[in-house]
Design an enzyme around this catalytic site. Structure first.
Site, PDB file in Angstrom:
ATOM      1  N   SER A  83       1.138  -1.082  -0.020  1.00 34.91           N
ATOM      2  CA  SER A  83      -0.204   0.282   0.246  1.00 34.91           C
ATOM      3  C   SER A  83       0.746   0.925  -0.139  1.00 34.91           C
ATOM      4  O   SER A  83       2.517   0.948   0.465  1.00 34.91           O
ATOM      5  CB  SER A  83      -0.709   0.078   1.007  1.00 34.91           C
ATOM      6  N   TYR A 107      -0.764  -0.807  10.358  1.00 39.48           N
ATOM      7  CA  TYR A 107      -0.813  -1.342   8.950  1.00 39.48           C
ATOM      8  C   TYR A 107       0.424  -0.415   8.241  1.00 39.48           C
ATOM      9  O   TYR A 107       0.451  -0.963   6.924  1.00 39.48           O
ATOM     10  CB  TYR A 107      -2.548  -0.299   8.791  1.00 39.48           C
TER      11      TYR A 107
END
Length: 262
Positions: free
Chosen positions: A150, A166
Site C-alpha cells: 500500500s 497497518y
C-alpha cells in the site's frame, strides 16, 4: 524469434492463487489473470462471498474455483496451498492480498490489534509464499509472487488516518518483497509488490465516505482508483512480459506518492 506482445502477456495454461480474492482489489486482479487465460483459485474466509465471486468470474468464461481459508492461521495456509495444487496442479502465480487494518491513535493502539494486523499482513504472506515456493515453484525453477502492499507502507498518513500497525505492516511487505526477490531469483521466481492508493472497498468505505473527495483532490490525477486500475500491472508482474522485473514495488495511486510536502 522474439514473441509478440500478445504472446508475452498470455497466461494460458498457468494457475494463479489469490488470497483475499472474493471482493475488491483481489477480485479485480483475479479478473485480470483469468482474462489473460490463467486458471484462478480464490481464497478468503467467507464462503458466501467466494461463491459469488467465482460465479462472477465463471460468467466471464474464466476457469475459477474457491477455497475458504484464514490466512492468519498456519494450518489453513498449508491446507490452502496443498488443496489448490491437488485440484489445479502447480501454482505458477501467487497473489498475497489478504489483509487487515485497525484504526487507533498510536498511543492507544491495542497490542492485540497490532499483533492481528502484523500476523495476517506480514507473517501470512511469508508462510504462504514459503509453502508454495517449496512445494511448487522452486522444484520447477519458475514462479511469480505478487505481494499487495500500500502507499501507506511508504511513509505516514494524513493525521485523520491513524493506522500505525497497518502502515508498519505494509512497509514490511515492501522490504519482504525485496529480500525474497534477492534470495529466490536463482530459482527463477520473480517477486514484486503493488502499492495501491485509495480505492473504494469494504475496508475503506468509512474513511472514503468522509474524506473521499478530499483524497481524490490531493491526487495529481484528481481521482480515486477504480475497478480496472490494478489489472494492467498485475498482468505485467504475472506474465512473461515482466520476466526481467523483480524486487520492485509500484504505486498505483493517481500520483499521490510523488507529491512532496503535501
Amino acid at each position: 524469434m522474439t514473441r509478440t506482445i500478445q504472446q508475452l502477456f498470455d497466461l494460458e495454461g498457468r494457475t494463479a492463487l489469490i488470497t483475499g480474492g472474493s471482493r475488491g482489489l483481489g477480485l479485480q486482479m483475479a479478473h485480470a489473470l483469468g482474462e489473460a487465460g490463467a486458471k484462478v483459485m480464490l481464497s478468503a474466509r467467507k464462503e458466501g462471498e467466494l461463491e459469488e465471486a467465482v460465479a462472477e468470474l465463471q460468467a466471464a468464461n474464466i476457469d475459477a474455483r474457491w477455497i475458504a481459508a484464514d490466512c492468519a492461521k498456519e494450518a489453513d495456509i498449508h491446507r490452502l496451498a496443498d488443496e489448490t495444487m491437488a485440484r489445479m496442479g502447480d501454482i505458477d502465480i501467487l497473489v498475497n492480498n489478504a489483509g487487515a487494518t485497525w484504526g487507533a491513535p498510536a498511543e492507544e493502539h491495542p497490542v492485540e490489534a497490532w499483533d492481528k494486523v502484523m500476523n495476517l499482513n506480514v507473517r501470512g504472506y511469508f508462510l504462504l509464499a514459503q509453502h508454495v515456493a517449496r512445494a511448487s515453484m522452486i522444484p520447477r525453477k519458475r514462479g511469480r509472487i505478487i505481494n499487495i502492499s500500500s502507499i501507506a507502507g511508504l511513509g505516514g498518513n494524513p493525521p485523520e488516518l491513524r493506522m500505525v500497525a497497518y502502515n508498519t505492516s505494509k512497509g514490511a511487505v515492501v522490504t519482504f518483497t525485496q529480500a525474497l526477490a534477492c534470495e529466490w531469483g536463482r530459482h527463477g521466481i520473480n517477486v514484486n509488490a503493488i502499492c495501491p492508493g485509495f480505492f473504494p472497498s469494504k475496508m475503506t468505505k468509512g474513511v472514503l465516505s468522509e474524506h473521499g473527495d478530499e483524497f481524490a483532490s490531493h491526487a495529481p490525477l484528481n481521482r480515486l482508483g477504480d475497478d480496472e486500475d490494478l489489472k494492467g500491472l498485475t498482468l505485467l508482474f504475472a506474465s512473461d512480459a515482466g520476466k526481467h522485473i523483480t524486487g520492485q514495488w509500484v504505486a498505483v495511486d493517481g500520483g499521490v506518492s510523488v507529491i512532496t510536502g503535501g
